[in-house]
Design an enzyme around this catalytic site. Structure first.
Site, PDB file in Angstrom:
ATOM      1  NE  ARG A 173      -3.182  -7.083  -4.340  1.00 54.50           N
ATOM      2  CZ  ARG A 173      -3.949  -7.218  -3.264  1.00 54.50           C
ATOM      3  NH1 ARG A 173      -3.418  -7.624  -2.143  1.00 54.50           N
ATOM      4  NH2 ARG A 173      -5.233  -6.960  -3.328  1.00 54.50           N
ATOM      5  CG  HIS A 233      -1.937  -0.981   1.376  1.00 53.93           C
ATOM      6  ND1 HIS A 233      -2.062  -1.808   2.469  1.00 53.93           N
ATOM      7  CD2 HIS A 233      -2.956  -1.322   0.529  1.00 53.93           C
ATOM      8  CE1 HIS A 233      -3.120  -2.601   2.313  1.00 53.93           C
ATOM      9  NE2 HIS A 233      -3.672  -2.336   1.143  1.00 53.93           N
ATOM     10  CB  SER A 282      -4.328  -6.791   4.908  1.00 57.93           C
ATOM     11  OG  SER A 282      -4.083  -5.514   4.355  1.00 57.93           O
ATOM     12  CE  LYS A 301     -13.663  -6.609   3.625  1.00 55.59           C
ATOM     13  NZ  LYS A 301     -13.126  -5.827   2.516  1.00 55.59           N
TER      14      LYS A 301
HETATM   15  P1  ADP Z   1      -9.995  -3.495  -0.228  1.00 57.66           P
HETATM   16  O1  ADP Z   1     -10.631  -4.337   0.845  1.00 57.66           O
HETATM   17  O2  ADP Z   1     -10.805  -2.289  -0.599  1.00 57.66           O
HETATM   18  O3  ADP Z   1      -9.505  -4.250  -1.430  1.00 57.66           O
HETATM   19  P2  ADP Z   1      -7.226  -3.284   0.652  1.00 57.66           P
HETATM   20  O4  ADP Z   1      -6.746  -2.589   1.879  1.00 57.66           O
HETATM   21  O5  ADP Z   1      -7.055  -4.766   0.610  1.00 57.66           O
HETATM   22  O6  ADP Z   1      -8.738  -2.855   0.517  1.00 57.66           O
HETATM   23  O7  ADP Z   1      -6.537  -2.672  -0.626  1.00 57.66           O
HETATM   24  C1  ADP Z   1      -6.709  -1.341  -1.022  1.00 57.66           C
HETATM   25  C2  ADP Z   1      -6.180  -1.185  -2.435  1.00 57.66           C
HETATM   26  O8  ADP Z   1      -4.769  -1.414  -2.463  1.00 57.66           O
HETATM   27  C3  ADP Z   1      -6.790  -2.177  -3.447  1.00 57.66           C
HETATM   28  O9  ADP Z   1      -6.936  -1.530  -4.696  1.00 57.66           O
HETATM   29  C4  ADP Z   1      -5.733  -3.262  -3.547  1.00 57.66           C
HETATM   30  O10 ADP Z   1      -5.783  -3.926  -4.812  1.00 57.66           O
HETATM   31  C5  ADP Z   1      -4.465  -2.434  -3.393  1.00 57.66           C
HETATM   32  N1  ADP Z   1      -3.352  -3.236  -2.868  1.00 57.66           N
HETATM   33  C6  ADP Z   1      -3.345  -4.014  -1.774  1.00 57.66           C
HETATM   34  N2  ADP Z   1      -2.135  -4.597  -1.591  1.00 57.66           N
HETATM   35  C7  ADP Z   1      -1.362  -4.183  -2.618  1.00 57.66           C
HETATM   36  C8  ADP Z   1      -0.002  -4.452  -3.030  1.00 57.66           C
HETATM   37  N3  ADP Z   1       0.778  -5.307  -2.367  1.00 57.66           N
HETATM   38  N4  ADP Z   1       0.456  -3.821  -4.121  1.00 57.66           N
HETATM   39  C9  ADP Z   1      -0.355  -3.002  -4.831  1.00 57.66           C
HETATM   40  N5  ADP Z   1      -1.641  -2.710  -4.520  1.00 57.66           N
HETATM   41  C10 ADP Z   1      -2.140  -3.282  -3.430  1.00 57.66           C
END
Ligand code: ADP
Length: 158
Positions: A91, A18, A129, A42
């Protein structure tokens, strides 16, 4: 004109994947609001306040980044603060399908709020995560994948 973007997500917790997206997006936007989804339906590992605190601590007071949360829709939040774009990360192909659907819904709500997608850096392609939490419960060292304030709290989870 100052360009404002929203980076919405669960951030349960924030990872270096992130943070990499955020740093790259800062080259295009003047201000980014990291928007934590406060979704009571959630189940999350960390509370909204904990997730926000970890983001703030991990960003070391960067003046171009703000942290907030919302119970409502991201697009409505973007309208409220006059944001120009939403930032999301991709990803893998599986992310694409999900993001494509969310993007279509967002455009239905307000076609003026654009989404900007960043491809994950190769070394963070597998980082999510939930993967991080699974690795931690299996005793794997994740110190290169999450910022220090997150590492500290993940250790307390065990
Ligand atoms: P959500 O539950 O809305 O998907 P996340 O916190 O999992 O929330 O992710 C927020 C955004 O960051 C999403 O667009 C996700 O694809 C992106 N994201 C998460 N991890 C990575 C990573 N390792 N590299 C690039 N983008 C990421």
């Amino acid at each position: 004109m100052k360009l404002i973007a929203i980076y919405p997500g669960s951030f349960d917790p924030i990872t270096n994947g992130h943070i990499d997206i955020l740093n790259r997006a800062l080259k295009l936007f003047d201000k980014i609001i990291v928007l934590v989804a406060d979704n009571p339906a959630k189940k999350s590992t960390f509370t909204t306040e904990e997730r926000k605190a970890m983001i703030r601590e991990s960003l070391n007071g960067n003046p171009h980044i703000e942290v907030d949360s919302t119970l409502g829709l991201t697009v409505h939040y973007a309208e409220k603060v006059g944001a120009h774009a939403l930032i999301r990360g991709l990803r893998a192909a599986t992310d694409f399908e999900y993001e494509f659907q969310i993007n279509s819904a967002n455009r239905f709500i307000n076609p003026d709020v654009e989404s900007v997608f960043f491809m994950a850096k190769h070394k963070f392609m597998f980082v999510s995560s939930s993967t991080i939490k699974e690795m931690v419960s299996g005793g794997v060292d994740v110190s290169s994948l999450v910022p220090e304030p997150v590492l500290k709290r993940l250790k307390n989870l065990k």
